[in-house]
Write a protein that holds these residues in place. Structure first.
Motif, short mmCIF file in Angstrom:
data_model
loop_
_atom_site.label_atom_id
_atom_site.label_comp_id
_atom_site.label_asym_id
_atom_site.label_seq_id
_atom_site.Cartn_x
_atom_site.Cartn_y
_atom_site.Cartn_z
N UNK A 189 0.82 -1.21 0.00
CA UNK A 189 0.00 0.00 0.00
C UNK A 189 0.85 1.27 0.00
N UNK A 190 2.03 1.22 0.66
CA UNK A 190 2.86 2.41 0.73
C UNK A 190 3.51 2.73 -0.62
N UNK A 191 3.43 1.79 -1.58
CA UNK A 191 4.04 2.02 -2.89
C UNK A 191 3.03 2.61 -3.89
N UNK A 192 1.80 2.86 -3.48
CA UNK A 192 0.77 3.34 -4.40
C UNK A 192 0.61 4.85 -4.28
N UNK A 193 0.63 5.52 -5.43
CA UNK A 193 0.32 6.95 -5.49
C UNK A 193 -1.19 7.12 -5.59
N UNK A 194 -1.75 7.95 -4.73
CA UNK A 194 -3.19 8.21 -4.74
C UNK A 194 -3.46 9.41 -5.64
N UNK B 297 9.76 4.95 -6.70
CA UNK B 297 9.31 3.69 -6.12
C UNK B 297 7.81 3.64 -5.88
N UNK B 298 7.04 4.59 -6.44
CA UNK B 298 5.59 4.56 -6.28
C UNK B 298 4.93 4.73 -7.65
N UNK B 299 3.73 4.16 -7.73
CA UNK B 299 3.01 4.15 -9.00
C UNK B 299 1.52 4.34 -8.72
N UNK B 300 0.84 4.95 -9.68
CA UNK B 300 -0.58 5.14 -9.51
C UNK B 300 -1.27 5.50 -10.80
N UNK B 301 -2.60 5.43 -10.80
CA UNK B 301 -3.38 5.79 -11.98
C UNK B 301 -4.77 6.22 -11.52
N UNK B 302 -5.45 6.95 -12.38
CA UNK B 302 -6.81 7.40 -12.08
C UNK B 302 -7.52 7.65 -13.40
N UNK B 303 -8.84 7.65 -13.37
CA UNK B 303 -9.62 7.92 -14.57
C UNK B 303 -10.91 8.64 -14.20
N UNK B 304 -11.45 9.37 -15.13
CA UNK B 304 -12.78 9.96 -15.02
C UNK B 304 -13.24 10.34 -16.42
N UNK B 305 -14.52 10.58 -16.58
CA UNK B 305 -15.06 10.92 -17.88
C UNK B 305 -15.44 12.39 -17.94
N UNK B 306 -15.36 12.94 -19.15
CA UNK B 306 -15.70 14.33 -19.38
C UNK B 306 -16.52 14.41 -20.67
N UNK B 307 -17.68 15.02 -20.58
CA UNK B 307 -18.56 15.13 -21.73
C UNK B 307 -18.20 16.35 -22.55
N UNK B 308 -18.18 16.17 -23.89
CA UNK B 308 -17.90 17.26 -24.81
C UNK B 308 -19.13 17.42 -25.71
N UNK B 309 -19.75 18.60 -25.68
CA UNK B 309 -20.96 18.79 -26.47
C UNK B 309 -21.15 20.27 -26.79
N UNK B 310 -21.51 20.54 -28.05
CA UNK B 310 -21.89 21.89 -28.45
C UNK B 310 -23.34 22.13 -28.06
N UNK B 311 -23.74 23.40 -27.94
CA UNK B 311 -25.17 23.67 -27.74
C UNK B 311 -26.01 23.05 -28.85
N UNK B 312 -25.48 23.11 -30.09
CA UNK B 312 -26.10 22.42 -31.22
C UNK B 312 -25.07 21.43 -31.76
N UNK B 313 -25.37 20.17 -31.64
CA UNK B 313 -24.47 19.13 -32.09
C UNK B 313 -24.70 18.89 -33.58
N UNK B 314 -23.62 18.99 -34.36
CA UNK B 314 -23.69 18.78 -35.80
C UNK B 314 -22.91 17.52 -36.16
N UNK B 315 -23.52 16.67 -36.94
CA UNK B 315 -22.81 15.47 -37.42
C UNK B 315 -23.13 15.27 -38.90
N UNK B 316 -22.14 14.74 -39.62
CA UNK B 316 -22.29 14.49 -41.05
C UNK B 316 -22.13 13.01 -41.35
#
Length: 870
Positions: free
Chosen positions: A75-80, A223-242
Motif C-alpha cells: 500500500x505504501x508504494x501506491x500513489x493516490x 518507487x511509487x506508482x498510480x493511476x486514475x480515470x474519469x469521464x468528461x462530456x464534450x458537447x456543443x449547444x447544437x451538435x452537428x454530425x455528417x
C-alpha cells in the motif's frame, strides 16, 4: 480430504521455505515466517498431502494438492491520484485538467494524461493502464508438477481442476458495444512533472468532437506508482454530425446527410456553411437554420464524384450564439474496377522520332493515369511502372508482404531520382521495412518456416527461403532485423536441406512437377544458406549429382550453382548455372513456385549480374526480357520485383551516352545521359502533341508505360475462370438491382468455376458505393443453417463447404478471398452487405485471378448502375 503426511511450502521462482507436518483429518494451522528477501509477487503457499494405502481398510494411496496466493502489502508504494476536470465542456477549446497526488514522496514524479473517445475504448474493452497492478498484483503460479502418483493412486470421480492462478481477466462479457464516433479523438500529454504541492496542470486542446472522453492519468516516482480515470462530456449547444458513403466511384452520386441537434432548452438560430474539395462534385451550402429547444433536424445535400480520383474533404461550419463548431468528413473517390498496364517499347535510331500523342490515352481514363517515359542507351525495363505497382499493391500474404517491402532496401535517393520519384529518407524506408518485418514475424511458425497468411497452417517451402533471402538483404543494407527471426529461419532451411525423406508427393501434390518444385525449394534454401556460409558442400554436391536432371526451369539451377560457387565447388557451380541459362520455362506447366518465365528470366539476370557471373549474349537477354515485360498487361508481384531488381543491375552496367529531344505542347526539352532516365507525363501531355526524337550519335531505347483505368467498363471474360455474383434477401429470394432500398441486408453469393486448377486464386468483389459489409461468421449463422437460395437445392451452409478459404478480408470498399480452385468445380463464396446510403452507383463487376499467373483471370458481368432511393 483425509489425514496424512503433508509438505507445506512457499514457492516463487524456486522453493523458498518448506516444512513437513502430520496433517489431521480436521485440519491444522501452520505458522510461516515471512522472509524480507521474498520481495516478489508470484509467491504461492502449497500443501501436498499424502494418505498411505491400507490393506486392512482396502484403500489405495491418495494425494491432495492445495494452492493459495501469498500477497505482500504494498500500500505504501501506491500513489493516490485524483483528476479535477469540468463535467461538461464545449468542443474546439483548450481545457485545463488538474492531476494531484495526495501522497507524493520527496523527489520527482511524473504523470501522463490521455483523453480518448470512450466509444473507441469500448470497442476493445480498453482498461486504463494501472502500473501499480502491473508491478504488484498477483502474478501467475509458474510451477510445473511432475510425479508418478497418477499411476498408483485411485481415480476419484469429480469435476476436473480449473486453475485460476494469476491475475488474467476472463473473456469479455456479452452485450453490445457502443459504436465508435465518426471522429476519433486520442490526445496525449507526454510526461509532466508534479509541482511541490503534488499537482500537475495539463492543458488539452479539444478538437471538433461531440461525445465523451475518458481522462486517464498514469503517474510514477522512483518507487511509487498510480493511476486514475474519469469521464468528461464534450458537447456543443447544437451538435452537428455528417454522414456520407465511405467512398464513391467515378460516375457515382449520393447524398451528404447533416444532422443538427439542439441540446439546450432555448431556441437556437444557427448559420450552416458547407464546402468541399474539387475532387468532389458538391454545391456549397450557406443557409440559416432555426431549431426549437431539444429539436433535431436532418438535412440532405447531393454529392457526386468529379472527374478525379483521390480523397476529398467536406467541411462544415456551424455558427451560433457564443459558439462555432467545425466538422469534417473524408470521402474517397476510386475507380469501379481494376486498373491495367499498357506499354510500348521502341529503339529510335539517330534522327528517328516517336509520336506519343498519336497513341493518345490508349482507352484509359485521364483521371488516375500514371505515365512514365524511360530512356536509355540499352533496352529499357519499365522500372518506375513496376515499382509503383509493387509499392501500391493492396493485399498482404507472405509473398506479397515480402515482395512489396524488398524495393525499399534499395530506394536510396539517387535511385529514386533516376526513376523520377520523390526521394524517401531513411526514416520513411525504415518504417516500411519494419512494418513488413513485424508482419512477417506474425507469419513465422515455431519451426522457423513461414506460412502464407498467418502463424498457423502449412509451411511454405519455397517462400521460406524467399523470405530469408529478403531478411539477409535487409541486414546487409543496414536495416535492423531481429536476430531471433533470422536465426530461426536459417535453422529451418538447414534442417530442410538435410532431410532424407522429402515428402515430395504430400507437400507438392498441387504442382504439375512435384520433383521440380522440391528441387526449386531446396536449391533456393541452399543458395540462401550459402550467403552465410552454412550450406554443407557435400549436400550441395548430392543435389547436383542426383537431382539436377529434374529441373524444368532454370532458376533452381542458378540458385544451386551460386551456392556451389560460394562454398568452393566452382566446377559444378558454373556447370549448373550454364544449364540453368539454357532452360526455357514453359508457362503452360504449373510448377507452384510463384514464378513464370518472366520472373525466372528476370531473377536469373539479376542474380548473375549481382554476383558478376559472365552472361553470354547479355544484350540479347536484356532485349528478350524487356519484350516479355511489354507483352504482359498484368504482372505478378514476383515479376514486378525481379524486373525492378534486374533493371537496377542493368543500369549499373549501362554507360553508353544518349541524347534526345522531347516536345510537349510546342515546348522543347533537350535530354541526355549515360544511364536510364525516367520522366513523368500527364494525361494532358498525351492528349496533345508529344514527340520524342533521338538527336545524338547513338540509338535511344524508349519505353512508354501507361498505368490507369479503362474508360469503359470491362467486358465479361469467362476464359479460363468464370465468376458470377447474385444478391439474395434473408428469405432466400433473389434481389434485382432495381429493387434495392436503403436499410436492406443482402446476402452476396459469388459462384466461381475454373477450367484449370488455380492454386492461388484471389477473388475481389468491389462494392457499389453506399454498401457496407457486415462482418459476420456465416458458418455459425443460425438463420443460414436451413436457408435455401432460390434456384438451388442445397442450404447455404452446405454450399459454404465447397471452398477451402485461405483467408478472407472485409474491407471498406470490397470483399477479398484467397483460395485454391479445383478445375471444373463450382466454388461458392458468401458475405453480407447492408445498403446504408441512397444515390446512383456503378455496380462493379467481380474479378478473380491467379495471383502468380495473372493472365489466368476472369471478370464477371457488369450490371451497370443502380439507384437507391434517398
Amino acid at each position: 480430504p483425509s489425514a496424512g503426511e503433508a509438505i507445506v511450502a512457499v514457492e516463487g521462482e524456486s522453493m523458498l521455505w518448506s516444512t513437513r507436518v502430520s496433517l489431521p483429518a480436521d485440519g491444522m494451522t501452520v505458522d510461516i515466517p515471512v522472509d524480507k528477501a521474498w520481495n516478489r509477487h508470484d509467491l504461492y503457499i502449497t500443501v501436498t498431502s499424502f494418505r498411505p494405502a491400507s490393506s486392512q481398510q482396502k484403500i489405495a494411496p491418495n494425494r491432495a494438492l492445495g494452492v493459495i496466493f501469498l500477497p505482500l502489502d504494498r500500500e505504501e508504494r501506491q500513489l493516490n491520484l485524483a483528476i479535477e476536470a469540468p463535467e461538461k465542456i464545449q468542443p474546439e477549446q483548450t481545457v485545463s485538467v488538474m492531476v494531484s497526488a495526495g501522497n507524493l514522496p520527496n523527489g520527482s514524479a511524473v504523470v501522463t494524461l490521455a483523453a480518448v473517445d470512450v466509444g473507441v475504448l469500448n470497442i476493445t474493452d480498453f482498461k486504463t493502464p494501472d502500473p501499480f497492478a502491473f508491478y504488484f498484483a498477483q502474478h501467475a503460479y509458474g510451477v510445473s508438477l511432475h510425479d508418478a502418483y497418477g499411476r498408483i493412486i485411485e481415480n476419484v470421480d469429480g469435476q476436473p481442476l480449473r486453475q485460476r492462478f494469476g491475475g488474467d481477466a476472463g473473456g469479455r462479457h456479452g452485450g453490445f458495444l457502443p459504436p465508435a464516433g465518426v471522429r476519433i479523438v486520442s490526445l496525449f500529454s507526454g510526461a509532466v512533472k508534479f509541482d511541490d504541492q503534488g499537482k500537475a496542470k495539463i492543458d488539452l486542446a479539444i478538437p471538433g468532437f461531440d461525445g465523451t472522453l475518458r481522462l486517464m492519468a498514469v503517474a510514477a516516482s522512483a518507487d511509487r506508482f498510480g493511476s486514475a480515470e474519469r469521464e468528461m462530456q464534450v458537447a456543443s449547444p447544437v451538435v452537428a454530425s455528417m454522414a456520407a458513403p465511405r467512398f464513391l466511384a467515378t460516375g457515382d452520386s449520393s447524398f451528404l446527410t447533416v444532422d443538427l441537434n439542439n441540446t439546450t432548452d432555448v431556441v437556437q438560430n444557427v448559420k450552416l456553411k458547407i464546402g468541399a474539395d474539387p475532387v468532389l462534385g458538391f454545391t456549397p451550402v450557406l443557409q440559416d437554420v432555426t431549431l426549437d429547444k431539444k429539436q433535431r433536424q436532418t438535412l440532405g445535400f447531393p454529392v457526386a464524384s468529379a472527374q478525379q480520383l483521390g480523397s476529398g474533404q467536406i467541411r462544415l461550419e456551424l455558427t451560433g450564439k457564443d459558439f462555432t463548431a467545425h466538422r469534417q468528413v473524408q470521402l474517397a473517390v476510386r475507380p469501379p474496377y481494376a486498373g491495367t498496364h499498357i506499354s510500348q517499347s521502341r529503339e529510335l535510331k539517330p534522327g528517328e522520332s516517336l509520336d506519343m500523342g498519336a497513341a493518345g490515352l490508349q482507352g484509359l481514363m485521364p483521371a488516375g493515369l500514371r505515365a512514365s517515359l524511360s530512356l536509355s542507351a540499352t533496352p529499357v525495363l519499365p522500372m518506375r511502372s513496376v515499382l509503383q505497382g509493387l509499392l501500391q499493391y493492396p493485399y498482404g500474404c507472405l509473398e506479397q508482404t515480402t515482395s512489396t517491402a524488398w524495393p525499399y532496401l534499395f530506394l536510396e535517393p539517387g535511385v529514386a531520382e533516376r526513376l523520377g520519384l520523390e526521394p524517401l529518407d531513411m526514416k520513411q524506408r525504415n518504417e516500411r521495412v519494419n512494418a513488413a518485418l513485424l508482419q512477417l514475424a506474425g507469419m513465422q511458425l515455431s519451426s522457423g518456416g513461414f506460412t502464407l497468411w498467418s502463424n498457423y497452417g502449412e509451411e511454405e517451402y519455397w517462400l521460406t527461403p524467399y523470405v530469408t533471402d529478403f531478411l539477409l538483404d535487409a541486414k546487409d543494407q543496414g536495416f535492423v532485423v531481429p536476430d531471433w527471426l533470422l536465426q530461426a529461419a536459417l535453422k529451418n532451411l538447414g534442417e530442410r536441406l538435410q532431410e532424407n525423406e522429402r515428402y515430395i508427393d504430400s507437400r507438392y501434390d498441387y504442382s504439375d512437377t512435384p520433383e521440380d518444385l522440391d528441387l526449386a525449394a531446396r536449391a533456393y534454401a541452399a543458395y540462401v544458406l550459402s550467403r552465410v556460409k552454412q550450406a554443407p558442400l557435400g549436400t550441395l554436391r548430392v543435389i547436383y549429382d542426383k537431382d539436377i536432371s529434374k529441373a524444368t526451369s532454370g532458376l533452381p539451377l542458378v540458385h544451386l550453382g551460386l551456392a556451389l560457387n560460394a562454398m568452393g565447388d566452382s566446377k559444378r557451380g558454373n556447370d549448373a548455372i550454364q544449364k540453368g541459362l539454357a532452360l526455357v520455362r514453359d508457362d503452360k506447366v504449373y510448377i507452384g513456385d510463384y514464378g513464370s518465365r518472366l520472373r525466372d528470366d528476370a531473377a536469373i539476370l539479376y542474380l548473375l549480374l549481382r554476383y558478376k557471373v559472365d552472361v553470354p549474349k547479355l544484350g540479347d537477354r536484356v532485349r528478350e526480357l524487356a519484350g516479355l515485360v511489354h507483352d504482359h498487361n498484368y504482372l505478378s508481384t514476383q515479376e514486378q520485383l525481379f524486373a525492378f531488381l534486374a533493371g537496377l543491375k542493368i543500369q549499373e552496367k549501362s554507360r553508353e551516352p544518349w541524347k534526345a529531344t522531347l516536345k510537349l505542347a510546342g515546348n522543347s526539352l533537350d535530354l541526355s545521359g549515360s544511364g536510364m532516365q525516367v520522366r513523368s507525363l500527364t494525361a494532358a501531355d498525351l492528349q496533345g502533341a508529344a514527340t520524342l526524337t533521338a538527336t545524338g550519335n547513338h540509338p535511344v531505347y524508349v519505353d512508354l508505360s501507361l498505368d490507369g483505368y479503362p474508360a469503359v467498363m470491362p467486358s465479361l471474360d469467362t476464359d479460363p475462370i468464370d465468376i458470377k455474383r447474385e444478391w439474395y434477401n434473408l428469405q432466400g429470394k433473389k434481389v434485382q438491382p432495381d429493387a434495392v432500398k436503403a436499410g436492406d441486408l443482402l446476402l452476396v453469393h459469388l459462384i466461381v468455376n475454373s477450367n484449370v486448377a488455380v492454386h492461388d486464386a484471389l477473388v475481389v468483389d468491389m462494392l457499389p458505393a453506399g454498401f457496407e459489409i457486415e462482418n459476420t461468421n456465416l458458418a455459425n449463422n443460425e438463420d443460414l443453417q436451413t436457408l435455401q437460395l432460390e434456384g438451388t437445392n442445397k442450404p447455404v451452409t452446405e454450399l459454404l463447404d465447397s471452398s477451402t478459404l485461405r483467408t478472407q478480408e472485409f474491407r471498406d470498399d470490397r470483399y477479398v478471398a484467397a483460395l485454391p480452385l479445383e478445375a471444373k468445380t463450382r466454388h461458392h463464396l458468401f458475405y453480407m452487405v447492408r445498403v446504408v446510403s441512397g444515390g446512383t452507383f456503378v455496380i462493379p463487376p467481380p474479378h478473380v485471378e491467379d495471383m502468380y499467373r495473372p493472365e489466368l483471370n476472369g471478370t464477371g458481368l457488369s450490371e451497370g448502375k443502380l439507384t437507391v432511393p434517398h
